[in-house]
Design a protein around this motif. Structure first.
Motif, PDB file in Angstrom:
ATOM      1  N   LYS A 150     -25.212 -72.834 -35.760  1.00 54.80           N
ATOM      2  CA  LYS A 150     -25.069 -71.600 -36.309  1.00 54.80           C
ATOM      3  C   LYS A 150     -26.459 -70.797 -36.007  1.00 54.80           C
ATOM      4  O   LYS A 150     -26.245 -69.672 -35.468  1.00 54.80           O
ATOM      5  N   SER A 151     -27.575 -71.345 -36.242  1.00 55.46           N
ATOM      6  CA  SER A 151     -28.894 -70.644 -36.123  1.00 55.46           C
ATOM      7  C   SER A 151     -29.180 -70.390 -34.449  1.00 55.46           C
ATOM      8  O   SER A 151     -29.599 -69.243 -34.363  1.00 55.46           O
ATOM      9  N   VAL A 152     -28.795 -71.244 -33.658  1.00 55.59           N
ATOM     10  CA  VAL A 152     -28.971 -71.111 -32.341  1.00 55.59           C
ATOM     11  C   VAL A 152     -27.998 -69.990 -31.925  1.00 55.59           C
ATOM     12  O   VAL A 152     -28.445 -68.884 -31.351  1.00 55.59           O
ATOM     13  N   THR A 153     -26.892 -69.904 -32.236  1.00 56.25           N
ATOM     14  CA  THR A 153     -26.094 -68.792 -31.939  1.00 56.25           C
ATOM     15  C   THR A 153     -26.352 -67.563 -32.431  1.00 56.25           C
ATOM     16  O   THR A 153     -26.133 -66.560 -31.712  1.00 56.25           O
ATOM     17  N   ASP A 154     -26.753 -67.578 -33.556  1.00 57.91           N
ATOM     18  CA  ASP A 154     -27.356 -66.309 -34.131  1.00 57.91           C
ATOM     19  C   ASP A 154     -28.638 -65.658 -33.388  1.00 57.91           C
ATOM     20  O   ASP A 154     -28.825 -64.631 -33.166  1.00 57.91           O
ATOM     21  N   ILE A 155     -29.383 -66.624 -33.140  1.00 53.54           N
ATOM     22  CA  ILE A 155     -30.661 -66.268 -32.370  1.00 53.54           C
ATOM     23  C   ILE A 155     -30.230 -65.686 -30.913  1.00 53.54           C
ATOM     24  O   ILE A 155     -30.941 -64.850 -30.550  1.00 53.54           O
ATOM     25  N   LEU A 156     -29.380 -66.537 -30.233  1.00 54.76           N
ATOM     26  CA  LEU A 156     -29.016 -66.018 -29.122  1.00 54.76           C
ATOM     27  C   LEU A 156     -28.457 -64.795 -28.902  1.00 54.76           C
ATOM     28  O   LEU A 156     -28.614 -63.993 -28.141  1.00 54.76           O
TER      29      LEU A 156
ATOM     30  N   ILE B 223     -35.202 -65.190 -20.460  1.00 54.22           N
ATOM     31  CA  ILE B 223     -35.657 -65.307 -21.774  1.00 54.22           C
ATOM     32  C   ILE B 223     -35.463 -66.844 -21.974  1.00 54.22           C
ATOM     33  O   ILE B 223     -34.451 -67.254 -21.944  1.00 54.22           O
ATOM     34  N   ILE B 224     -36.567 -67.523 -22.304  1.00 55.98           N
ATOM     35  CA  ILE B 224     -36.611 -69.138 -22.686  1.00 55.98           C
ATOM     36  C   ILE B 224     -36.825 -69.068 -24.240  1.00 55.98           C
ATOM     37  O   ILE B 224     -37.619 -68.413 -24.793  1.00 55.98           O
ATOM     38  N   LEU B 225     -35.634 -69.755 -24.941  1.00 54.58           N
ATOM     39  CA  LEU B 225     -35.842 -69.896 -26.643  1.00 54.58           C
ATOM     40  C   LEU B 225     -35.830 -71.298 -26.895  1.00 54.58           C
ATOM     41  O   LEU B 225     -34.965 -71.934 -26.751  1.00 54.58           O
ATOM     42  N   ALA B 226     -36.990 -71.819 -27.151  1.00 54.41           N
ATOM     43  CA  ALA B 226     -37.115 -73.056 -27.781  1.00 54.41           C
ATOM     44  C   ALA B 226     -37.125 -72.956 -29.341  1.00 54.41           C
ATOM     45  O   ALA B 226     -38.045 -72.288 -29.851  1.00 54.41           O
ATOM     46  N   VAL B 227     -36.022 -73.359 -29.617  1.00 53.00           N
ATOM     47  CA  VAL B 227     -35.893 -73.233 -31.197  1.00 53.00           C
ATOM     48  C   VAL B 227     -35.963 -74.146 -31.855  1.00 53.00           C
ATOM     49  O   VAL B 227     -35.114 -75.272 -31.688  1.00 53.00           O
TER      50      VAL B 227
END
Length: 152
Positions: free
Chosen positions: A5-11, A144-148
């Motif tokens: 859920k966190s990754v989805t919200d951030i993306l 955009i690279i997101l390392a989360v």
């Protein structure tokens, strides 16, 4: 809060931020997951994320693409130190907007000052990251690279 859920919200927040900050017609491709190091080839901006959402955002593209974005936003073509400064500021605008957007979804997130990366740079030190390709008609492309990581 689950990682998915966190990754989805951030993306989703990142996509909203790109569309809010960039005054162009933007096409966002489907994000892809990768686990190996990332090599940037021309110019990029690295911004750290702290709080409930920890990790890094990297905005990467060709110098001419950043130059055209600057021209579209400010009416003048940017190069050299002005272009490098603009790249950092663009990263700041995108990450700041992302921080605001996802705070409205219940996340606490802060960002670090931008670090501008020039030339070929290899970035590693993350378990997994998401690559989000962004295309702008007559301007060029950014990644955009997101390392989360999500705080426990």
């Amino acid at each position: 809060m689950t990682l998915t859920k966190s990754v989805t919200d951030i993306l989703n927040g990142t996509i909203e931020s790109v569309k809010a900050v960039l005054p162009f017609e933007v096409t966002v491709e489907k994000p892809s997951l990768f686990t190996q190091s990332f090599t940037q080839h021309s110019i990029g901006v690295l911004i750290g994320m702290t709080g409930d959402v920890r990790g890094r955002v990297i905005i990467e593209g060709e110098e001419k693409t950043f130059g055209k974005i600057g021209e579209g936003m400010f009416g003048m073509f940017l190069e050299g130190e002005m272009l490098e400064s603009f790249a950092g500021e663009l990263g700041n605008m995108l990450a700041g907007n992302l921080s605001t957007t996802i705070s409205q979804r219940g996340f606490e997130m802060d960002i670090t000052p931008p670090t501008v990366l020039i030339g070929q740079t290899k970035v590693y030190g993350f378990d997994r990251a998401f690559r989000l390709p962004i295309h702008m008609n007559n301007i060029g492309s950014l990644e955009i690279i997101l390392a989360v990581e999500v705080a426990a």
